[in-house]
Structure formats: structure tokens, C-alpha cells
Design a protein around this motif. Structure first.
Motif, short mmCIF file in Angstrom:
data_model
loop_
_atom_site.label_atom_id
_atom_site.label_comp_id
_atom_site.label_asym_id
_atom_site.label_seq_id
_atom_site.Cartn_x
_atom_site.Cartn_y
_atom_site.Cartn_z
N UNK A 91 0.83 -1.21 0.00
CA UNK A 91 0.00 0.00 0.00
C UNK A 91 0.86 1.27 0.00
N UNK A 92 2.16 1.12 0.36
CA UNK A 92 3.05 2.28 0.39
C UNK A 92 3.47 2.64 -1.03
N UNK A 93 3.77 3.90 -1.24
CA UNK A 93 4.22 4.29 -2.59
C UNK A 93 5.45 5.19 -2.50
N UNK A 94 6.09 5.32 -3.63
CA UNK A 94 7.31 6.11 -3.69
C UNK A 94 7.04 7.56 -3.28
N UNK A 95 7.89 8.08 -2.43
CA UNK A 95 7.77 9.48 -1.99
C UNK A 95 6.85 9.67 -0.80
N UNK A 96 6.04 8.65 -0.51
CA UNK A 96 5.14 8.75 0.66
C UNK A 96 5.98 8.72 1.93
N UNK A 97 5.57 9.50 2.92
CA UNK A 97 6.33 9.53 4.18
C UNK A 97 5.66 8.59 5.18
N UNK A 98 6.47 7.78 5.85
CA UNK A 98 5.97 6.84 6.86
C UNK A 98 6.67 7.16 8.17
N UNK A 99 5.89 7.28 9.25
CA UNK A 99 6.49 7.59 10.55
C UNK A 99 5.93 6.63 11.61
N UNK A 100 6.81 6.06 12.42
CA UNK A 100 6.34 5.20 13.50
C UNK A 100 7.47 4.36 14.08
N UNK A 101 7.15 3.56 15.10
CA UNK A 101 8.14 2.63 15.63
C UNK A 101 8.38 1.55 14.57
N UNK A 102 9.61 1.07 14.46
CA UNK A 102 9.89 0.07 13.44
C UNK A 102 11.09 -0.80 13.77
N UNK A 103 11.55 -0.77 15.03
CA UNK A 103 12.72 -1.56 15.42
C UNK A 103 13.84 -1.50 14.39
N UNK A 104 14.20 -0.31 13.90
CA UNK A 104 15.12 -0.22 12.76
C UNK A 104 16.50 -0.83 13.00
N UNK A 105 16.93 -0.88 14.28
CA UNK A 105 18.28 -1.41 14.53
C UNK A 105 18.34 -2.92 14.37
N UNK A 106 17.20 -3.58 14.41
CA UNK A 106 17.22 -5.05 14.26
C UNK A 106 16.41 -5.54 13.06
N UNK A 107 15.42 -4.77 12.62
CA UNK A 107 14.53 -5.24 11.54
C UNK A 107 15.11 -4.94 10.15
N UNK A 108 16.22 -5.59 9.83
CA UNK A 108 16.92 -5.28 8.57
C UNK A 108 16.06 -5.61 7.35
N UNK A 109 15.39 -6.76 7.35
CA UNK A 109 14.60 -7.16 6.18
C UNK A 109 13.44 -6.20 5.96
N UNK A 110 12.83 -5.75 7.06
CA UNK A 110 11.69 -4.84 6.94
C UNK A 110 12.16 -3.46 6.49
N UNK A 111 13.33 -3.02 6.98
CA UNK A 111 13.90 -1.75 6.49
C UNK A 111 14.06 -1.81 4.98
N UNK A 112 14.58 -2.95 4.52
CA UNK A 112 14.84 -3.11 3.09
C UNK A 112 13.53 -3.13 2.31
N UNK A 113 12.50 -3.78 2.86
CA UNK A 113 11.21 -3.85 2.17
C UNK A 113 10.58 -2.46 2.05
#
Ligand code: NAD
Length: 388
Positions: A91-113
Motif C-alpha cells: 500500500x506504500x508508494x514512492x515518496x510517501x512519508x511513513x512515521x512510527x516505531x519500526x525496530x530499525x536497529x534489528x529489523x533489517x529485512x523490513x527496512x529493506x522492504x
């Protein structure tokens, strides 16, 4: 043109928070930002659709929220909601801004997605701990709620009451509560346990917190250990070696043995939580004693902890609570929404996104942009082929 901020309903199992409250939408309107909320998104936190509508907020389906909004705000983005959150990727698109918790230091695959969608992702956990960012510090807001809720869990599980009582049926001595780790959650736990009448002591690696512990009416536990101050910068503890943790456990054994309740909150950013309480140390406590491990989701401070579960071991109850802030969704959402409103004001100007990469807060919280993982701390952790 005015940008629209979209609030999808949280999909993580048991998550009751909502990213924006009706009142916070009024504050956004003043910043010339419109809001669209998924139907029912605020219900479990105590904010029905009608409360949003009264403030001119549009209610829509999930797909419409993602389609209409230039900015999506969530309590848990996919990194912090890796199963149910996956369906949001499409549902996300290019240029759209997403803000929230996301465990970025450990969720490498999700960061990439998220990077692969081309969305610009800001992780609330990465907002730096500088004075100017205090009103955006969601990690601290949620930790305050967690500290409070952990004490309530302990009080409910303990076969004793917390306060001293002098009655015709005899005198009841107050419960003894030890808080390990006196950061944001730990200090709130101290204050809450004190309000309930317990005798509270606390320990932290960072000697700088001694005064704060004492000002809340708790005793600072002194261990014969060289921590070198214990501060790793930004108010966070520094990581210690295994020999240190072993010695720390030895010294804590006697202290823990005497407690009715131990609440552990110790964390080191980006690492597994240190083990402060071994099975043997827990076994030395009196039957009926309670351990609440706030660090359960980060691996736990107690060897016996199972995240999201309550374990009874030799008569000792070990609670590994998951998602403590969601236990008080009304106030957790209220605080989180305020943090988000302040962040949104920083990244917009006259109602349109205006991302200033010279700003330290923007730079440090930005995870993905233009199809890439851009955060310097995260790039090496991303799997190969994650960036376009
Ligand atoms: P945290 O969740 O990372 O850790 C919780 C606590 O555990 C910390 O106090 C840490 O020192 C402690 N700890 C880690 N290892 C330990 C060990 N082996 N034994 C005992 N204790 C251990 O930290 P937090 O609560 O998010 O923040 C910590 C501090 O940061 C706060 O108390 C505050 O002083 C500071 N802070 C500053 C700002 C700001 O300036 N804007 C904002 C928020 C927090």
C-alpha cells in the motif's frame, strides 16, 4: 496544497493504541495538515470515529487512507509488526512519508522492504535525545507508561499488598520492591511503587541517576563495581563485558533475595538486554515473589523470562509483558500523538512536506529515502540487494 496525514488502524495482535487522537488532529489542522483515519482505528483507545469526525477528520477504509495520504503515521510500522504489517508494504508508494516505531536497529529485512517501495521512513525510536527533540521522544513517553503498568502487574500478582497497614487485625509490613535500571521506565516504576506504599530501592549502571532515584524516595543500591560512570552517551548505558555482568549478578544476588518484587528495565540500545537475574538468583527469592521483566521483548533481563508469558518457577512468578504501553491505550496514544504532532511540524512547512537534511533530528531518525536505506548506522546491516 495541504498534505494529508493518514492513520491506519494498528494491526499488531493486541495493539490498542492509535497514532493520532482527535485532539491532536486539531493541532495538525493549525499546522495546515489534513487527517484521514481508518474507520475504528481509535476505538480501543477510547476514540470513536465520531470524535474524529467532529473535528473535520475524514474516516475511510485502510486502502483509502494509504491512497489519499502523503504521510502515514502508525504506532507500529512493519519493522515492529513483521507479520500483519507486511500487507502494508504493497500500500506504500514512492515518496510517501511513513512515521512510527519500526525496530530499525534489528529489523533489517523490513527496512529493506520499506526502502524498496521508495517511501521515506522515519523511525520514532531514532529521534535523538537532545533537548530540542524532547517533545518528539516517543521512546520516553512509552517507557513512562511501561514503568507504571509493570508495577500494577507486579502488585496484582504478588500475594501481599504493597503498603504498610496498621489495623486491629495486626500490622502489615510494606512490600519490598527493587527496580533494576532507573531510566525513564525505571523512574516511573519507582514513583508508582512508592505511591502504592512499597519500600523501594533501585540500581543503575549509570551513577548519574543516584540523585533522581533518591529524589523519588527510593534507596540507591551501591554495588562494589567499577562502571566508569556507566554512561554510553545520549543518556544510554554503555555495553559492558561478560565479566562485568557476571560480577554484577554475584553482587545483586544478596539484594534480590530479600525482595518481594523485582522490576527489571535494563537495556543497551541495539543489543540484546543484559542478563541481570539468573535462574539461581530468582530461586533464592521467597515463594510468591514476583519478577516483572520490562526488557522481555528485547531478550529479557531475567534468565527465566519468556516474552509475552507469565512463568511460575519454584513459586516465583516471572512476568515477561509484551507491549506494556498498549495496556493504557488512551494515555499512550495521547502522548504518542503529541510526539508525532511535534515531529510532523518539524518535517512540514505551510502544510507541505519540507525535509531538511541539515537538521540533526531529521537526519538521525531517517531510515529510508528514494529507494535506499540511508541511515549510516543501518546500511551495513541491510541484506544484499536491499537497495535499488
Ligand atoms: P534504556 O531503556 O536504554 O535503559 C534503561 C536503563 O537501564 C538505563 O537507565 C540504563 O542505564 C540501565 N542499564 C543498562 N544496563 C544496565 C545494567 N547492566 N545494570 C543496571 N542498569 C542498566 O534507557 P532509557 O530509559 O530510554 O533512557 C535512559 C536515560 O536517558 C534517561 O534516564 C534520561 O536520563 C536520558 N534521556 C534523556 C533525554 C533527553 O535529553 N532528551 C530523553 C530521554 C532520556
Amino acid at each position: 496544497m495541504t498534505a494529508t496525514v493518514g492513520v491506519p488502524k494498528e494491526t499488531f495482535p493486541g495493539e490498542r493504541r492509535v497514532a493520532l487522537t482527535p485532539k491532536s488532529c486539531e493541532a495538525l489542522a493549525k499546522a495546515r495538515l489534513a487527517v484521514v483515519v481508518e474507520s475504528g482505528a481509535g476505538l480501543e483507545a477510547g476514540f470513536p470515529d465520531t470524535e474524529y469526525e467532529k473535528r473535520g477528520v475524514k474516516i475511510a477504509s485502510r486502502a483509502e487512507v494509504f491512497a489519499r495520504a502523503e504521510i502515514i503515521v502508525q504506532a507500529r510500522t512493519v519493522g515492529a509488526n513483521p507479520v500483519e504489517g507486511l500487507s502494508d508494504i504493497s500500500l506504500l508508494r514512492s515518496g510517501q512519508i511513513l512515521i512510527g516505531f519500526g525496530d530499525p536497529l534489528t529489523a533489517a529485512a523490513e527496512n529493506a522492504a520499506v526502502a524498496a517501495t521508495g517511501a521515506t521512513f522515519f523511525a520514532t525510536e531514532l529521534v535523538p535525545r537532545i533537548t530540542r527533540a524532547q517533545a518528539m521522544d516517543a521512546l520516553s513517553s512509552m517507557a513512562s507508561i511501561a514503568g507504571y503498568e509493570a508495577v500494577l502487574l507486579a502488585a496484582a500478582a504478588l500475594p501481599k499488598i504493597f503498603p504498610m497497614m496498621m489495623t486491629a487485625a495486626g500490622t502489615i509490613t510494606p512490600a519490598k520492591v527493587l527496580i533494576l535500571g532507573a531510566g525513564v521506565a525505571g523512574l516511573q516504576a519507582i514513583a508508582t511503587a512508592r505511591r502504592l506504599g512499597a519500600v523501594v530501592s533501585a540500581y543503575d549502571l549509570r551513577s548519574a541517576v543516584k540523585e533522581q532515584i533518591e529524589s523519588l524516595g527510593a534507596k540507591f543500591v551501591v554495588l562494589d563495581l567499577d562502571t566508569g560512570g556507566g554512561d554510553g552517551g545520549g543518556g544510554y548505558a554503555k555495553a559492558m563485558d561478560e565479566a562485568f555482568y557476571r560480577r554484577q549478578r554475584e553482587l545483586l544476588t544478596e539484594v534480590i533475595r530479600e525482595q518481594d518484587v523485582v522490576i527489571t528495565t535494563a537495556a543497551v540500545p541495539g543489543r540484546k538486554a543484559p542478563i541481570l537475574v539468573t535462574a539461581q538468583m530468582a530461586e533464592a527469592m521467597a515463594p510468591g515473589s514476583v519478577i516483572v521483566d520490562i526488557a522481555a521483548e528485547r531478550g529479557g533481563n531475567c534468565e527465566l523470562t519468556r516474552a509475552g508469558e507469565t512463568v511460575v518457577h519454584n513459586g516465583i512468578t516471572i512476568i515477561g509483558p509484551a507491549n506494556l504501553p498498549s495496556r493504557a491505550p488512551f494515555h499512550a496514544s495521547q502522548m504518542y500523538a503529541t510526539n508525532l504532532v511535534n515531529f510532523l511540524k518539524l518535517i512540514t512547512k505551510d502544510g507541505v512536506p519540507a525535509i531538511n537534511m541539515d537538521d540533526e533530528i531529521v537526519r538521525e531518525s531517517l531510515v529510508t529515502k528514494d529507494g535506499q536505506i540511508v541511515h549510516p548506522k543501518l546500511r551495513p546491516a541491510a541484506p544484499e540487494g536491499s537497495s535499488k
